[in-house]
Scaffold this motif. Structure first.
Motif, PDB file in Angstrom:
ATOM      1  N   LEU A 108      15.815 -62.444 -92.554  1.00  0.00           N
ATOM      2  CA  LEU A 108      15.368 -62.155 -93.920  1.00  0.00           C
ATOM      3  C   LEU A 108      14.410 -63.220 -94.440  1.00  0.00           C
ATOM      4  N   ASN A 109      14.638 -64.476 -94.061  1.00  0.00           N
ATOM      5  CA  ASN A 109      13.741 -65.551 -94.478  1.00  0.00           C
ATOM      6  C   ASN A 109      12.339 -65.384 -93.895  1.00  0.00           C
ATOM      7  N   GLU A 110      12.236 -64.766 -92.739  1.00  0.00           N
ATOM      8  CA  GLU A 110      10.954 -64.607 -92.052  1.00  0.00           C
ATOM      9  C   GLU A 110      10.395 -63.186 -92.149  1.00  0.00           C
ATOM     10  N   LEU A 111      11.039 -62.317 -92.920  1.00  0.00           N
ATOM     11  CA  LEU A 111      10.671 -60.900 -92.949  1.00  0.00           C
ATOM     12  C   LEU A 111       9.196 -60.677 -93.305  1.00  0.00           C
ATOM     13  N   GLY A 112       8.710 -61.338 -94.333  1.00  0.00           N
ATOM     14  CA  GLY A 112       7.320 -61.141 -94.744  1.00  0.00           C
ATOM     15  C   GLY A 112       6.341 -61.505 -93.645  1.00  0.00           C
ATOM     16  N   GLU A 113       6.533 -62.668 -93.043  1.00  0.00           N
ATOM     17  CA  GLU A 113       5.653 -63.115 -91.974  1.00  0.00           C
ATOM     18  C   GLU A 113       5.816 -62.245 -90.728  1.00  0.00           C
ATOM     19  N   PHE A 114       7.034 -61.782 -90.492  1.00  0.00           N
ATOM     20  CA  PHE A 114       7.290 -60.885 -89.363  1.00  0.00           C
ATOM     21  C   PHE A 114       6.484 -59.600 -89.526  1.00  0.00           C
ATOM     22  N   MET A 115       6.516 -59.039 -90.724  1.00  0.00           N
ATOM     23  CA  MET A 115       5.798 -57.793 -90.974  1.00  0.00           C
ATOM     24  C   MET A 115       4.286 -58.003 -90.988  1.00  0.00           C
ATOM     25  N   ASP A 116       3.842 -59.173 -91.437  1.00  0.00           N
ATOM     26  CA  ASP A 116       2.410 -59.483 -91.463  1.00  0.00           C
ATOM     27  C   ASP A 116       1.864 -59.807 -90.079  1.00  0.00           C
ATOM     28  N   GLY A 117       2.743 -60.146 -89.155  1.00  0.00           N
ATOM     29  CA  GLY A 117       2.308 -60.527 -87.813  1.00  0.00           C
ATOM     30  C   GLY A 117       1.770 -61.940 -87.747  1.00  0.00           C
ATOM     31  N   THR A 118       2.192 -62.795 -88.689  1.00  0.00           N
ATOM     32  CA  THR A 118       1.662 -64.156 -88.739  1.00  0.00           C
ATOM     33  C   THR A 118       2.610 -65.205 -88.147  1.00  0.00           C
ATOM     34  N   LEU A 119       3.675 -64.762 -87.538  1.00  0.00           N
ATOM     35  CA  LEU A 119       4.638 -65.702 -86.946  1.00  0.00           C
ATOM     36  C   LEU A 119       4.207 -66.156 -85.563  1.00  0.00           C
ATOM     37  N   ASP A 120       4.689 -67.319 -85.190  1.00  0.00           N
ATOM     38  CA  ASP A 120       4.559 -67.810 -83.826  1.00  0.00           C
ATOM     39  C   ASP A 120       5.173 -66.756 -82.885  1.00  0.00           C
ATOM     40  N   GLN A 121       4.551 -66.514 -81.754  1.00  0.00           N
ATOM     41  CA  GLN A 121       4.989 -65.470 -80.827  1.00  0.00           C
ATOM     42  C   GLN A 121       6.442 -65.638 -80.392  1.00  0.00           C
ATOM     43  N   GLU A 122       6.858 -66.871 -80.142  1.00  0.00           N
ATOM     44  CA  GLU A 122       8.232 -67.128 -79.698  1.00  0.00           C
ATOM     45  C   GLU A 122       9.243 -66.730 -80.775  1.00  0.00           C
ATOM     46  N   ILE A 123       8.975 -67.105 -82.019  1.00  0.00           N
ATOM     47  CA  ILE A 123       9.868 -66.750 -83.127  1.00  0.00           C
ATOM     48  C   ILE A 123       9.863 -65.243 -83.332  1.00  0.00           C
ATOM     49  N   ARG A 124       8.677 -64.641 -83.267  1.00  0.00           N
ATOM     50  CA  ARG A 124       8.564 -63.189 -83.428  1.00  0.00           C
ATOM     51  C   ARG A 124       9.418 -62.457 -82.389  1.00  0.00           C
ATOM     52  N   GLU A 125       9.367 -62.908 -81.148  1.00  0.00           N
ATOM     53  CA  GLU A 125      10.161 -62.268 -80.090  1.00  0.00           C
ATOM     54  C   GLU A 125      11.660 -62.413 -80.360  1.00  0.00           C
ATOM     55  N   LYS A 126      12.073 -63.590 -80.823  1.00  0.00           N
ATOM     56  CA  LYS A 126      13.489 -63.793 -81.140  1.00  0.00           C
ATOM     57  C   LYS A 126      13.931 -62.891 -82.294  1.00  0.00           C
ATOM     58  N   LEU A 127      13.070 -62.772 -83.305  1.00  0.00           N
ATOM     59  CA  LEU A 127      13.400 -61.899 -84.434  1.00  0.00           C
ATOM     60  C   LEU A 127      13.427 -60.436 -84.004  1.00  0.00           C
ATOM     61  N   GLN A 128      12.493 -60.041 -83.143  1.00  0.00           N
ATOM     62  CA  GLN A 128      12.467 -58.666 -82.650  1.00  0.00           C
ATOM     63  C   GLN A 128      13.742 -58.359 -81.867  1.00  0.00           C
ATOM     64  N   LYS A 129      14.195 -59.328 -81.074  1.00  0.00           N
ATOM     65  CA  LYS A 129      15.445 -59.151 -80.331  1.00  0.00           C
ATOM     66  C   LYS A 129      16.611 -58.991 -81.308  1.00  0.00           C
ATOM     67  N   HIS A 130      16.637 -59.822 -82.349  1.00  0.00           N
ATOM     68  CA  HIS A 130      17.707 -59.722 -83.343  1.00  0.00           C
ATOM     69  C   HIS A 130      17.711 -58.342 -83.992  1.00  0.00           C
ATOM     70  N   VAL A 131      16.535 -57.868 -84.395  1.00  0.00           N
ATOM     71  CA  VAL A 131      16.431 -56.555 -85.050  1.00  0.00           C
ATOM     72  C   VAL A 131      16.902 -55.445 -84.109  1.00  0.00           C
ATOM     73  N   SER A 132      16.586 -55.576 -82.837  1.00  0.00           N
ATOM     74  CA  SER A 132      16.991 -54.536 -81.885  1.00  0.00           C
ATOM     75  C   SER A 132      18.500 -54.503 -81.664  1.00  0.00           C
ATOM     76  N   GLU A 133      19.168 -55.605 -81.989  1.00  0.00           N
ATOM     77  CA  GLU A 133      20.622 -55.695 -81.797  1.00  0.00           C
ATOM     78  C   GLU A 133      21.416 -55.589 -83.095  1.00  0.00           C
ATOM     79  N   CYS A 134      20.742 -55.679 -84.230  1.00  0.00           N
ATOM     80  CA  CYS A 134      21.433 -55.702 -85.521  1.00  0.00           C
ATOM     81  C   CYS A 134      21.032 -54.482 -86.355  1.00  0.00           C
ATOM     82  N   PRO A 135      21.924 -53.518 -86.486  1.00  0.00           N
ATOM     83  CA  PRO A 135      21.567 -52.314 -87.241  1.00  0.00           C
ATOM     84  C   PRO A 135      21.233 -52.586 -88.707  1.00  0.00           C
TER      85      PRO A 135
END
Length: 81
Positions: free
Chosen positions: A8-35
């Motif tokens: 949730l803290n990174e949601l805006g940057e995640f949606m904007d695509g402005t995150l570091d690739q490594e963090i983005r991948e970790k967040l994407q993994k979290h989203v894929s596992e967390c309904p």
């Protein structure tokens, strides 16, 4: 391991695509596992798509004034903490 709070803290940057690739991948993994986070992301993306399709609307002066007063109070309160 990332938490829902991290996501949730990174949601805006995640949606904007402005995150570091490594963090983005970790967040994407979290989203894929967390309904719950998946729903938050999906709803946020759908809301943005809807609003992007709308024409801008003028805010009546009295509502604009009340909104600005409320925002200023909120910002002042944050500055005190």
């Amino acid at each position: 391991m990332l938490t829902c709070k991290d996501f949730l803290n990174e949601l805006g940057e995640f949606m904007d695509g402005t995150l570091d690739q490594e963090i983005r991948e970790k967040l994407q993994k979290h989203v894929s596992e967390c309904p719950n986070c998946w729903v938050v992301l999906d709803t946020s993306q759908r809301t943005i798509k809807i609003y992007k399709g709308l024409e801008p609307q003028t805010i009546p002066p009295d509502i604009h004034s009340r909104l600005m007063t409320a925002l200023n109070k909120k910002m002042a309160a944050r500055g005190k903490s």
